[in-house]
Structures are given as C-alpha cells and as structure tokens.
Design an enzyme around this catalytic site. Structure first.
Site, PDB file in Angstrom:
ATOM      1  N   SER A  88       0.836  -1.199   0.000  1.00 54.81           N
ATOM      2  CA  SER A  88       0.000   0.000   0.000  1.00 54.81           C
ATOM      3  C   SER A  88       0.873   1.253   0.000  1.00 54.81           C
ATOM      4  O   SER A  88       1.621   1.480  -0.946  1.00 54.81           O
ATOM      5  CB  SER A  88      -0.971  -0.041   1.184  1.00 54.81           C
ATOM      6  OG  SER A  88      -1.956   0.956   1.078  1.00 54.81           O
ATOM      7  N   LEU A  89       0.827   2.071   1.059  1.00 57.61           N
ATOM      8  CA  LEU A  89       1.625   3.294   1.056  1.00 57.61           C
ATOM      9  C   LEU A  89       3.111   2.982   0.952  1.00 57.61           C
ATOM     10  O   LEU A  89       3.912   3.818   0.517  1.00 57.61           O
ATOM     11  CB  LEU A  89       1.327   4.149   2.287  1.00 57.61           C
ATOM     12  CG  LEU A  89       1.863   3.694   3.644  1.00 57.61           C
ATOM     13  CD1 LEU A  89       3.178   4.367   3.958  1.00 57.61           C
ATOM     14  CD2 LEU A  89       0.869   4.037   4.742  1.00 57.61           C
ATOM     15  N   ARG A 113      -2.046  11.872  -0.301  1.00 53.47           N
ATOM     16  CA  ARG A 113      -2.786  10.613  -0.450  1.00 53.47           C
ATOM     17  C   ARG A 113      -3.585  10.294   0.812  1.00 53.47           C
ATOM     18  O   ARG A 113      -4.750   9.909   0.747  1.00 53.47           O
ATOM     19  CB  ARG A 113      -1.797   9.479  -0.749  1.00 53.47           C
ATOM     20  CG  ARG A 113      -2.398   8.080  -0.898  1.00 53.47           C
ATOM     21  CD  ARG A 113      -1.267   7.083  -1.180  1.00 53.47           C
ATOM     22  NE  ARG A 113      -1.715   5.719  -1.428  1.00 53.47           N
ATOM     23  CZ  ARG A 113      -1.807   4.779  -0.505  1.00 53.47           C
ATOM     24  NH1 ARG A 113      -1.521   5.058   0.761  1.00 53.47           N
ATOM     25  NH2 ARG A 113      -2.188   3.549  -0.825  1.00 53.47           N
TER      26      ARG A 113
END
Length: 307
Positions: A88-89, A113
């Site tokens: 993910s991040l 984000r």
C-alpha cells in the site's frame, strides 16, 4: 545474493518509531528534518502527544518518512536492493528507493494521499475484515454473492490463508458470514478508517490522478513490483496510472512475494516498524531469508549479516 527491499504499510506504526535512528544517523535526521508538512513529523512519530498517529493523514507521511530515512541509512552503509516493493503506502517508499521520487516528494505525496483517502471514506458505512484459513477462490465467491448488499471485494491478498475484504459494512459482514460457512477458520473485523483498496476509494484515485499531473517522475533505477499487478509493470503501464489504480484495487502481496522468488531473490529486508511482511514471506516462500529493520540494533545486525 539477490536482495529485495519490502516496505511496510499502514497498521504497524507506533509512538517512538525512529527515535533511536534519529539520534544515531545523520542520514535519517536529514529526511525527517526536511519534511515540509503541516504538522511536526518528529513529534507525531516519537511522542504523539495528541494521539493522532493512527489517523490516516498522519500515519502515511510518518511511515514514509521513517522508511525513506532507513533507506538512506542502508544506502550509506552500502546495502542496495536489486528489487523493491511495498504494501500500500509502502509502494511510495519503494518508488523513492528506485529513484522515481526524491525523499521529500515521496513524503509530501503520501501526505496528500492520506488526506484524500480519509475524505473519500468520510460518511461511508464501511469496514474491513481479515479472513483466515480460506483460499482466495472461495472468498472471491463469497464476495460475489454478498455484493448484492453493496460493494465488497478482496482488498489484500497477503499470504496463503490470510486475506482481507473491504467495502460497505453490510456487504462485508455478509461476505464474512459466507466465508465461515465455506470453512474460514476466523473472520476478524479490523480497526480501520476506510475501505482501503476497494472501488469505494475511487474519489481518492481521481484526486491522485489530478495531483500527478503536476509531478515529475524520475527514471526507475531498480525494478519495482506493483501492488495492483503483483509483478513489475508492463510496457503499456505508467506509474501514475498504477498509483491511481492502487488506492482503489486489490493489493497482491502474496503474488509479489512469489514473483520475487521467481526473480531469484534470496534475501528480503523489511523496512518499517514491525515484522508483518516478514511473516507474509515466511508463509509464502519460507526459503527466502528475511531481515526486519526498525531500530539502530536492527541496522547494525543487518550490516554485519550482509557484509
């Protein structure tokens, strides 16, 4: 030896993360001191006196600042990856390690984000549930049946027997009920602030697509394996499009780990607080050696082991 850096995602953050690294390594200090955000990344990461570290808009830049700082330390110590990936991040940290983003660009992008993900989830009755002990085909069937009640899909393919579903709360609960009927060992609702990596995050993807129009993307110096593909990008894939897609589609971490093994990787360095990804690797490809780097002692042990 073939090394991959694997960057942790949201969920393993905790107050105090990186404090000893900041005191010890100038490379780490330079990254955190240079973070140009609307809050103090050091205060939130080290003390978190306001109790905001677990809020998405704070978690994401703090985690990436930590990861980028550790990458700078390892590079200084002569440890560089042959491949990179992240959960993910963590994909933004991987892209920074590959030369696509500079350190401060990666931090500011995930700060944006985090904000647009939080906004996209606001007011949506949603949830995420970890499903243990069921294969992906059966869980996909459960989600398909439950989708009559709303959006529900597999958000994370973490490792064999560990999947995460997300979407509208009613549909997620129904899919979990069906999963248990199909033989799932356990279904655990997760404490999250949104239905991450599901179509409900499309507004965040749209906002990122607009944001990327004003960003400069560097040339990839090291191959990156992307979440939404479970492999390297193809000739027709662009990094902005993959990142826009990533926030609203499944994360194929198990596929990514298997692909790293196919590519000949025999050593994975997990960067970030915790050892969650190392656990995924052991359950997926136990033949790959793993190291987790979170503290000064971890850095020193890794340098000793790899040199």
């Amino acid at each position: 030896m073939s090394i991959a850096f694997l960057y942790a995602g949201q969920g393993s953050q905790h107050p105090g993360m990186g404090a000893d690294l900041y005191e010890t390594y100038p490379q780490f200090r330079a990254v955190l001191d240079g973070a140009d955000l609307d809050f103090d990344v050091k205060e939130v990461s080290f003390q978190d006196s306001q109790g905001v570290l677990n809020e998405t808009r704070y978690t994401q830049p703090c985690m990436v600042a930590f990861a980028v700082g550790v990458t700078q330390i390892l590079n200084h110590e002569g440890i560089r990856p042959d491949y990179v990936a992240g959960l993910s991040l963590g994909e933004y940290s991987a892209l920074q390690a590959a030369g696509v983003f500079n350190p401060q660009q990666a931090i500011s992008l995930v700060a944006f984000r985090g904000k647009v993900m939080a906004e996209a989830a606001k007011g949506v009755p949603c949830g995420m549930t970890a499903v243990l002990g069921l294969d992906r085909e059966k869980l996909e069937q459960a989600c398909e049946q439950a989708s009559a009640l709303g959006v529900v899909c597999i958000a994370n393919y973490n490792c064999p027997g560990q999947l995460v579903i997300g979407g509208h709360q009613e549909a997620v609960d129904e899919a979990a009920r069906l999963a248990k009927e199909m033989g799932a060992r356990r279904c655990m609702p997760l404490k999250v602030s949104g239905p991450f990596h599901t179509p409900l995050l499309k507004p965040a993807g749209d906002a990122l697509a607009e944001k990327f129009k004003g960003e400069t993307f560097g040339e990839m110096q090291v191959p990156v394996l992307f979440n939404c593909l479970g492999r390297e990008k193809g000739p027709d894939d662009t990094i902005p499009a993959l990142l826009e897609r990533q926030v609203q589609s499944s994360v194929y971490m198990e596929d990514t780990i298997r692909r790293l093994a196919e590519l000949g990787v025999d050593t994975i360095v997990e960067i970030g607080p915790g050892k969650v990804l190392s656990g995924f690797v052991r359950k997926t490809t136990p033949e790959i050696k793993t190291y987790a780097v979170e503290t000064v002692a971890d850095v020193q042990a890794l340098v000793q082991a790899l040199k």
